[in-house]
Design an enzyme around this catalytic site. Sequence first.
Site, PDB file in Angstrom:
ATOM      1  CG  ASP B 174      19.504   7.103  22.544  1.00  0.00           C
ATOM      2  OD1 ASP B 174      20.092   8.407  21.803  1.00  0.00           O
ATOM      3  OD2 ASP B 174      19.937   6.483  23.070  1.00  0.00           O
ATOM      4  CG  HIS B 175      21.012  13.226  21.682  1.00  0.00           C
ATOM      5  ND1 HIS B 175      20.717  13.296  22.811  1.00  0.00           N
ATOM      6  CD2 HIS B 175      22.275  13.389  20.971  1.00  0.00           C
ATOM      7  CE1 HIS B 175      22.252  13.170  23.104  1.00  0.00           C
ATOM      8  NE2 HIS B 175      22.936  13.320  21.673  1.00  0.00           N
ATOM      9  CE  LYS B 179      25.531  12.634  18.411  1.00  0.00           C
ATOM     10  NZ  LYS B 179      25.356  14.600  18.091  1.00  0.00           N
ATOM     11  CG  ASP B 232      24.424  10.724  31.141  1.00  0.00           C
ATOM     12  OD1 ASP B 232      23.592  10.457  31.444  1.00  0.00           O
ATOM     13  OD2 ASP B 232      25.651  11.240  31.015  1.00  0.00           O
ATOM     14  CG  HIS B 237      23.247   8.418  24.401  1.00  0.00           C
ATOM     15  ND1 HIS B 237      22.262   9.174  24.002  1.00  0.00           N
ATOM     16  CD2 HIS B 237      23.399   9.139  25.118  1.00  0.00           C
ATOM     17  CE1 HIS B 237      21.708  10.191  24.199  1.00  0.00           C
ATOM     18  NE2 HIS B 237      22.670  10.098  25.216  1.00  0.00           N
TER      19      HIS B 237
END
Lengths: 337, 485
Positions: B174-175, B179, B232, B237
């Site tokens: 999960d990018h 972060k 999405d 996220h």
Amino acid sequence: MGAAGGTIAPDRILHDMADLWVSLGKQGEGDAGVLRACSMTLVVAAEESDDAQAIGETLAALMPEHPSRAIVIRFRAADQRSLAARVFAQCWMPFGHRQQICCEQIEIAASDASLPDLAAVVLPLTVPDLPVILWCRSPRLFHLPAFSQLAAIAQKVVLDSAVFGDAAAALAEISGAAGAGHLLADLSWTRLTRWRELVAQIFENRAQLANLPLVTDILVSHRAAATPTTAYYLAAWLTEGLAKVGDHPRVRFHSDGGEPAWRLSLVELRAQGSADAIASIALAEGHAAEVRVGGLVNKALLPALTDYALMREELAIPGRDPVFERALAAAAKLALS
Amino acid sequence: MVIFGANGDLTKRKLLPALYRLAYERRLDAGFAVLGISRTPMTDDQFREKMLASVKEFLEDSPFDADVWTAFAQGIFYMAGNFDDAALFPALDARLKEIDAARHTGGNVLFYLSAQPSQYIPIAQGIAAANVGKGSGWRRIVIEKPFGHDLASAQKLSAELHSAFEEAEVYRIDHYLGKETVQNILALRFGNGIFEPLWNRRYVNHVQITAAESIGVEGRGAYYQEAGALRDMIQNHLSQVMATIAMEPSATFRPDSVRDERSKLLRSIRVMKPDEVLRNTVSGQYGPAHIGGEDFPGFREEPGVKPDAQTDTYAAVTFFVDNWRWAGVPFYVRSGKHLPKRVTEIAIQFNAAPLAIFNSDETTTAPNLLILRIQPEEGISLKFLSKRPGSGMTLRPVSMDFNYGSSFGERSPSAYETLLLDAIIGDATLYTRQDMVEASWAVVDAIQHVWDETKFEFPNYAAGAWGPKAADDMLARRGHVWRQP
């Protein structure tokens, strides 16, 4: 930075601003860098014909005290939709400091026809969690139907009823908008601050305060042929104040002729049957006023007010100004009576 | 590292630039190798040329060094193949052995699924059938979201992955968690003493999590039509971000210790009953608009989208966390396409002072806010009231800002650099575990089922606006308003 075809993308502007700060940071001498300052978003809506240099100088002067993200929108009357934008920084070095303080400024050129598109452009450009003040410098823009969309973004809209033409119509319109819940400010009211201070100082004296209930007549003289909004505001403020001590004086306006049209020349408070006024303040030579109370005559400063001085004062009140709101309602009634 | 879907956008835009950057920083072993697999026939050299162009185009905030690339490119290989073809995987095994012999990779293999989600299961089955998931070194698999399209499909995907890999070898990426600011939430909360005592229902009034995109579906209409903002963004996220904000302190900073706490939090999110869904959620879809002189189509006018699509391009949800720390505190989470600006941030609004002793108007009663900005300008702001200089007691909101870009004189690694390196060294702290995926699907499925049975009056917000009015009403019912980030 306007894209081909006269379109602008808010993301692009925000990106350009981020790049601007990076380049400013790199330009900073030594380790001092630059300090980014912002206490509000100030949106200025002006005509293309308005003096760009004067607006720029006013904003530059305001920034040290009211550091803002300034968004200057210059409109031209055109049916074709067109928009263009550029970003730059206003920087200054406070005396005795080694670090520059900078504020960002966005300039948008727009046609009247593109006004409906502007709210969606300006909204993302506002600084989060800080007040948004819209300074509308043109009555023509204020009257455009799509202007309300732009005004809806702002917590407060600053106008100048002195340039609206008919004072009674202007006050009715502004009062109506305020009644509908919009938070408004009028620079014509702001011009009265010094006059109101002088009146208030007279009655700080207990002996003079005792004379207040005796006031039966108020005379406000002005330069313009038609009574300006400043005259209505001052009379309204006085009658509102006197009503608190149960006094309901008559109000007269008188034109002396001359320029500038909005300028007042005299305010006089009289008791019925008395030869002398209880108090009067008259415009004197230079930037001065002659204050007469009983037999005493004093001179007081009455400085000429620039846009900078007026906006400096207005921006210090980002919220409601209940005194203005009461005076506005009373002035509108007075003008229509 | 074996990349399935090596000819795709993700490989070009994110993976190869991130790997090159890791090589530039000398974070990769000298024998590190990349084996790209996709259907397009290409030689190793052609693939290298293609990746060189991608790295040059998509490398961010970083110089390109031809010498570093030359050394790095020697470890780039390619093989063409169809993921449904069972013959691909024995061939892959043979190729891996060749590369291992040439570059001494120690038999360690990181499989990266950068392919279409529908191909995840055939790939997993192929790896299992050819026994490529086991070898002389470690074997791990990284998969991109979506991890299923509902709870049942997520469980099925997991079962297939587990046929070739242990759960500890599965890295669900999960990018957002890679972060810097999301990682900094942990530093802020658990590295400082002043925040954690305030981090609970007694002091926090509510939390707002916003992930806004200023663009529409940009040619991904056909995919997005089946996904929607809830699935999405919020299922993965934003629920992970929420878990990071709200989780209990972990006893240690070991991967499973941190992930256990995240998982516990996700399992504490109240699953809505059907009759609660429409009161606590808002589904939106953007309509056409004219912004900044440009015409933007509505979602239903986008290519590949059905004219009566019921897809949510905007989703807002009021979550409640049923635990002692957060009971009664609303977590408002929203995500949408074509909102006024691209921004992701978390706003923690604290309770007002118990007694207002100053003359109050809307500016002097502004709440204390702690804003954690995830993008575009990563940083933290604390907003509070201060006396305005001059006579009288006039209060004005001011903020203290910390900006990642300017506070540290060094470049922040991209999320993919962080996460790829973590996967290579076997640190799964920032990766999502199956129990976390299932917990967030359980919450989202309850909403999605009701939405699927509801006919919404779409479009209900114009492109460029902050979502539908119903989203404002949802907060207004609890006396709150959305921040405008």
